[in-house]
Enzyme design. Sequence first.
Site, PDB file in Angstrom:
ATOM      1  CE  LYS A 148      -6.426  93.171 -55.261  1.00 51.84           C
ATOM      2  NZ  LYS A 148      -7.215  93.963 -54.342  1.00 51.84           N
ATOM      3  CE1 TYR A 207      -3.422  90.612 -46.452  1.00 51.63           C
ATOM      4  CE2 TYR A 207      -1.145  89.868 -46.339  1.00 51.63           C
ATOM      5  CZ  TYR A 207      -2.282  90.164 -47.077  1.00 51.63           C
ATOM      6  OH  TYR A 207      -2.264  90.011 -48.442  1.00 51.63           O
ATOM      7  CE1 TYR A 263      -6.739  90.730 -48.972  1.00 46.88           C
ATOM      8  CE2 TYR A 263      -5.623  88.948 -50.107  1.00 46.88           C
ATOM      9  CZ  TYR A 263      -5.603  90.215 -49.568  1.00 46.88           C
ATOM     10  OH  TYR A 263      -4.471  90.970 -49.619  1.00 46.88           O
TER      11      TYR A 263
END
Length: 333
Positions: A56, A264, A290
């Site tokens: 990010k 998730y 992730y």
Amino acid sequence: MSSSFPGELTGTRPRVPLAHLPTPIEPLPRLSARLGGPKLWAKRDDLTGLAGGGNKARKLEFLIAEALATGADTLVTCGAVQSNHARQTAAAAAKSGLRCTLVLRGREPHESQGNLLLDRLLGAEIVWAEDRLADERLGEVAEELRSRGRRPYVVPYGGSNPVGACGYVAAMQELLDQSAREGISFDRIVFPSSSGGTQAGLAVAARALGYPGTILGVSVDLGARALQEKLAPLASATANLLGLSGSFRPEDFAVEDAYIGAGYAVLGDLEREAIRTAAETEALLLDPVYTGRAFGGLLDLIRKGTFAPDERVLFWHTGGIPALFAYSEALAI
Ligand SMILES: Cc1ncc(COP(=O)(O)O)c(C=O)c1O
């Protein structure tokens, strides 16, 4: 401070330096030997800095420049309790003299751990979405801030709009420059893919710069077709924003969706084994949501013989390490 980088695909876009770049490319020789090939490397975007590293930081360089240009005084975004995106948005706000409001999924937990602990240290205000969808609440929270006289800038979920995706257009250009300088080329690039900004940005630069290899996104939460349908318009709009011609179709994206497991952020044996293997062989720390999942997928694909022993495979480490500390029980450590 905002700057532009002439000669870069993203050179026309305002950009605020927030990340430590270029991130290193490291060989993983012990792991490659243990697996009997292919040859593995890691692109270390867990080392971008900005309060704990991750992908990010690259997106926020472009998003913050836009926020400052619009005269915003507050960043607002949303995510899961252990959102890396929320943590790095809070960090970018602190570093840019902006306030930050995070809309996080669910109810306030009893303890602040991992990314949530960092969100609080970074001075973010947290709004719990409770029974509502966090991205639905996002617009309302921005409106509430406006009604109190603040000037919010809404950072989309995952930082994945065309402006944010520019971070990964620049990242792919960075990788190809490093490859040329260091004389290594990669046949495949493998990484976790979710809100799509990373994969869309990589694909836009790969096409513009003629990268001949495969860019394989290991889906973290969506089925392959759903992710491809998200990636195509995002990549087309990103290319358009940068004045590059052509549009993208869903089929233009390589996506592997076999590793979603129980959903998730639900840690399973795949992630546990991947996290341990990377740590024990290469001192490479992966996150539970992730990179643990994507690396687990990569290990499985290797064991199934998907890659030739002499292929050069780059694992793009997209960060997320602070979340590890919120998962000690699930990691069974
Ligand atoms: C550590 C990490 N890796 C990968 C991703 C997925 O990137 P993208 O949302 O750009 O697909 C995220 C997104 O939140 C992340 O936090």
